[in-house]
Motif scaffolding. Structure first.
Motif, PDB file in Angstrom:
ATOM      1  N   LEU A   1     -36.250  56.331 -24.057  1.00  0.00           N
ATOM      2  CA  LEU A   1     -35.895  55.023 -23.514  1.00  0.00           C
ATOM      3  C   LEU A   1     -35.681  55.097 -22.002  1.00  0.00           C
ATOM      4  O   LEU A   1     -36.152  54.232 -21.262  1.00  0.00           O
ATOM      5  CB  LEU A   1     -34.637  54.484 -24.198  1.00  0.00           C
ATOM      6  N   ASN A   2     -35.009  56.142 -21.533  1.00  0.00           N
ATOM      7  CA  ASN A   2     -34.810  56.309 -20.092  1.00  0.00           C
ATOM      8  C   ASN A   2     -36.137  56.483 -19.370  1.00  0.00           C
ATOM      9  O   ASN A   2     -36.352  55.903 -18.301  1.00  0.00           O
ATOM     10  CB  ASN A   2     -33.891  57.499 -19.804  1.00  0.00           C
ATOM     11  N   ALA A   3     -37.036  57.278 -19.937  1.00  0.00           N
ATOM     12  CA  ALA A   3     -38.359  57.464 -19.326  1.00  0.00           C
ATOM     13  C   ALA A   3     -39.117  56.143 -19.285  1.00  0.00           C
ATOM     14  O   ALA A   3     -39.769  55.824 -18.279  1.00  0.00           O
ATOM     15  CB  ALA A   3     -39.153  58.514 -20.105  1.00  0.00           C
ATOM     16  N   TYR A   4     -39.014  55.371 -20.338  1.00  0.00           N
ATOM     17  CA  TYR A   4     -39.679  54.064 -20.396  1.00  0.00           C
ATOM     18  C   TYR A   4     -39.132  53.136 -19.315  1.00  0.00           C
ATOM     19  O   TYR A   4     -39.888  52.445 -18.620  1.00  0.00           O
ATOM     20  CB  TYR A   4     -39.503  53.458 -21.786  1.00  0.00           C
ATOM     21  N   MET A   5     -37.832  53.144 -19.126  1.00  0.00           N
ATOM     22  CA  MET A   5     -37.222  52.296 -18.099  1.00  0.00           C
ATOM     23  C   MET A   5     -37.640  52.734 -16.694  1.00  0.00           C
ATOM     24  O   MET A   5     -37.884  51.903 -15.830  1.00  0.00           O
ATOM     25  CB  MET A   5     -35.693  52.315 -18.232  1.00  0.00           C
ATOM     26  N   VAL A   6     -37.738  54.032 -16.475  1.00  0.00           N
ATOM     27  CA  VAL A   6     -38.184  54.541 -15.170  1.00  0.00           C
ATOM     28  C   VAL A   6     -39.613  54.073 -14.891  1.00  0.00           C
ATOM     29  O   VAL A   6     -39.923  53.612 -13.787  1.00  0.00           O
ATOM     30  CB  VAL A   6     -38.086  56.086 -15.114  1.00  0.00           C
ATOM     31  N   ILE A   7     -40.474  54.168 -15.880  1.00  0.00           N
ATOM     32  CA  ILE A   7     -41.863  53.729 -15.709  1.00  0.00           C
ATOM     33  C   ILE A   7     -41.910  52.227 -15.438  1.00  0.00           C
ATOM     34  O   ILE A   7     -42.653  51.773 -14.562  1.00  0.00           O
ATOM     35  CB  ILE A   7     -42.709  54.083 -16.955  1.00  0.00           C
ATOM     36  N   CYS A   8     -41.122  51.451 -16.175  1.00  0.00           N
ATOM     37  CA  CYS A   8     -41.105  49.995 -15.957  1.00  0.00           C
ATOM     38  C   CYS A   8     -40.642  49.660 -14.537  1.00  0.00           C
ATOM     39  O   CYS A   8     -41.219  48.783 -13.880  1.00  0.00           O
ATOM     40  CB  CYS A   8     -40.216  49.302 -16.990  1.00  0.00           C
ATOM     41  N   ARG A   9     -39.623  50.373 -14.060  1.00  0.00           N
ATOM     42  CA  ARG A   9     -39.157  50.147 -12.681  1.00  0.00           C
ATOM     43  C   ARG A   9     -40.234  50.529 -11.678  1.00  0.00           C
ATOM     44  O   ARG A   9     -40.430  49.848 -10.673  1.00  0.00           O
ATOM     45  CB  ARG A   9     -37.884  50.938 -12.417  1.00  0.00           C
TER      46      ARG A   9
ATOM     47  N   ILE B   1     -43.473  50.485 -12.149  1.00  0.00           N
ATOM     48  CA  ILE B   1     -44.516  49.455 -12.210  1.00  0.00           C
ATOM     49  C   ILE B   1     -44.111  48.261 -11.351  1.00  0.00           C
ATOM     50  O   ILE B   1     -44.907  47.741 -10.568  1.00  0.00           O
ATOM     51  CB  ILE B   1     -44.790  49.026 -13.670  1.00  0.00           C
ATOM     52  N   THR B   2     -42.871  47.840 -11.482  1.00  0.00           N
ATOM     53  CA  THR B   2     -42.375  46.713 -10.691  1.00  0.00           C
ATOM     54  C   THR B   2     -42.439  47.035  -9.194  1.00  0.00           C
ATOM     55  O   THR B   2     -42.892  46.213  -8.396  1.00  0.00           O
ATOM     56  CB  THR B   2     -40.932  46.365 -11.100  1.00  0.00           C
ATOM     57  N   ALA B   3     -42.027  48.238  -8.824  1.00  0.00           N
ATOM     58  CA  ALA B   3     -42.053  48.641  -7.410  1.00  0.00           C
ATOM     59  C   ALA B   3     -43.492  48.704  -6.889  1.00  0.00           C
ATOM     60  O   ALA B   3     -43.772  48.258  -5.767  1.00  0.00           O
ATOM     61  CB  ALA B   3     -41.363  49.995  -7.236  1.00  0.00           C
ATOM     62  N   GLU B   4     -44.390  49.225  -7.698  1.00  0.00           N
ATOM     63  CA  GLU B   4     -45.799  49.329  -7.282  1.00  0.00           C
ATOM     64  C   GLU B   4     -46.407  47.943  -7.090  1.00  0.00           C
ATOM     65  O   GLU B   4     -47.117  47.698  -6.111  1.00  0.00           O
ATOM     66  CB  GLU B   4     -46.589  50.121  -8.324  1.00  0.00           C
ATOM     67  N   ARG B   5     -46.111  47.041  -8.009  1.00  0.00           N
ATOM     68  CA  ARG B   5     -46.592  45.652  -7.854  1.00  0.00           C
ATOM     69  C   ARG B   5     -46.051  45.039  -6.572  1.00  0.00           C
ATOM     70  O   ARG B   5     -46.759  44.349  -5.851  1.00  0.00           O
ATOM     71  CB  ARG B   5     -46.158  44.805  -9.049  1.00  0.00           C
ATOM     72  N   GLN B   6     -44.771  45.273  -6.329  1.00  0.00           N
ATOM     73  CA  GLN B   6     -44.130  44.734  -5.130  1.00  0.00           C
ATOM     74  C   GLN B   6     -44.799  45.279  -3.869  1.00  0.00           C
ATOM     75  O   GLN B   6     -45.037  44.543  -2.921  1.00  0.00           O
ATOM     76  CB  GLN B   6     -42.638  45.071  -5.137  1.00  0.00           C
ATOM     77  N   GLU B   7     -45.110  46.571  -3.874  1.00  0.00           N
ATOM     78  CA  GLU B   7     -45.780  47.182  -2.726  1.00  0.00           C
ATOM     79  C   GLU B   7     -47.164  46.568  -2.508  1.00  0.00           C
ATOM     80  O   GLU B   7     -47.560  46.311  -1.365  1.00  0.00           O
ATOM     81  CB  GLU B   7     -45.902  48.692  -2.929  1.00  0.00           C
ATOM     82  N   ILE B   8     -47.886  46.337  -3.589  1.00  0.00           N
ATOM     83  CA  ILE B   8     -49.215  45.729  -3.477  1.00  0.00           C
ATOM     84  C   ILE B   8     -49.101  44.318  -2.909  1.00  0.00           C
ATOM     85  O   ILE B   8     -49.845  43.932  -1.998  1.00  0.00           O
ATOM     86  CB  ILE B   8     -49.932  45.720  -4.850  1.00  0.00           C
ATOM     87  N   LEU B   9     -48.153  43.548  -3.431  1.00  0.00           N
ATOM     88  CA  LEU B   9     -47.982  42.179  -2.938  1.00  0.00           C
ATOM     89  C   LEU B   9     -47.534  42.166  -1.483  1.00  0.00           C
ATOM     90  O   LEU B   9     -47.999  41.344  -0.688  1.00  0.00           O
ATOM     91  CB  LEU B   9     -46.983  41.423  -3.816  1.00  0.00           C
ATOM     92  N   GLN B  10     -46.650  43.090  -1.112  1.00  0.00           N
ATOM     93  CA  GLN B  10     -46.193  43.166   0.272  1.00  0.00           C
ATOM     94  C   GLN B  10     -47.357  43.506   1.198  1.00  0.00           C
ATOM     95  O   GLN B  10     -47.500  42.912   2.265  1.00  0.00           O
ATOM     96  CB  GLN B  10     -45.080  44.209   0.412  1.00  0.00           C
ATOM     97  N   ALA B  11     -48.177  44.449   0.796  1.00  0.00           N
ATOM     98  CA  ALA B  11     -49.348  44.811   1.600  1.00  0.00           C
ATOM     99  C   ALA B  11     -50.297  43.630   1.717  1.00  0.00           C
ATOM    100  O   ALA B  11     -50.879  43.385   2.782  1.00  0.00           O
ATOM    101  CB  ALA B  11     -50.061  46.010   0.984  1.00  0.00           C
ATOM    102  N   GLN B  12     -50.439  42.876   0.642  1.00  0.00           N
ATOM    103  CA  GLN B  12     -51.293  41.690   0.652  1.00  0.00           C
ATOM    104  C   GLN B  12     -50.750  40.659   1.631  1.00  0.00           C
ATOM    105  O   GLN B  12     -51.492  40.091   2.427  1.00  0.00           O
ATOM    106  CB  GLN B  12     -51.374  41.078  -0.752  1.00  0.00           C
ATOM    107  N   LEU B  13     -49.450  40.429   1.601  1.00  0.00           N
ATOM    108  CA  LEU B  13     -48.843  39.466   2.523  1.00  0.00           C
ATOM    109  C   LEU B  13     -49.021  39.895   3.969  1.00  0.00           C
ATOM    110  O   LEU B  13     -49.329  39.083   4.839  1.00  0.00           O
ATOM    111  CB  LEU B  13     -47.362  39.284   2.196  1.00  0.00           C
ATOM    112  N   GLU B  14     -48.831  41.175   4.215  1.00  0.00           N
ATOM    113  CA  GLU B  14     -48.986  41.672   5.577  1.00  0.00           C
ATOM    114  C   GLU B  14     -50.430  41.576   6.044  1.00  0.00           C
ATOM    115  O   GLU B  14     -50.691  41.255   7.201  1.00  0.00           O
ATOM    116  CB  GLU B  14     -48.480  43.107   5.670  1.00  0.00           C
TER     117      GLU B  14
END
Length: 124
Positions: A86-94, A96-109
């Protein structure tokens, strides 16, 4: 969503931005694959905990003093293993969220108009 972002990045961004986007997209795809595997592992771990709990309950109902401590230890181990998954799953989910955020931030920039100053730049 991914193909739409890719088109906009390739159209307006430099080759470096496009390459970074492709790498980020690949990383995100790998994280999703890991997430799917961990989700199945987590579900199986839940089943194992349930089975261990049922076996312990049955042994206790039957008054099996020999098996009950062993089954209790197995249940504890199953719970610990489930927590690890469960902890490993939560780390992966976090991640994924961070990676999406980075992609969107790069897109905005990449899409942000240059030459603007002050509040106008912040708002865009």
């Amino acid at each position: 969503m991914g193909s739409d972002l890719r088109r906009r990045m390739a159209g307006k961004g430099s080759i470096v931005h496009t390459a970074e986007f492709i790498v980020s997209s690949a990383r995100l795809a790998e994280l999703h694959e890991c997430s799917a595997l961990l989700r199945h592992t987590r579900q199986r771990a839940e089943e194992i905990v349930g089975q261990a709990r049922a076996l312990l309950s049955e042994a206790e109902r039957q008054g099996d003093a020999e098996r009950a401590p062993e089954l209790a230890a197995q249940l504890d181990q199953a719970r610990r293993s489930y927590c690890q998954v469960l902890n490993a799953y939560m780390v992966i989910c976090r991640r994924i969220t961070a990676e999406r955020q980075e992609i969107l931030q790069a897109q905005l920039e990449a899409d942000r108009p240059t030459g603007l100053t002050g509040v106008t730049r912040i708002l865009l």
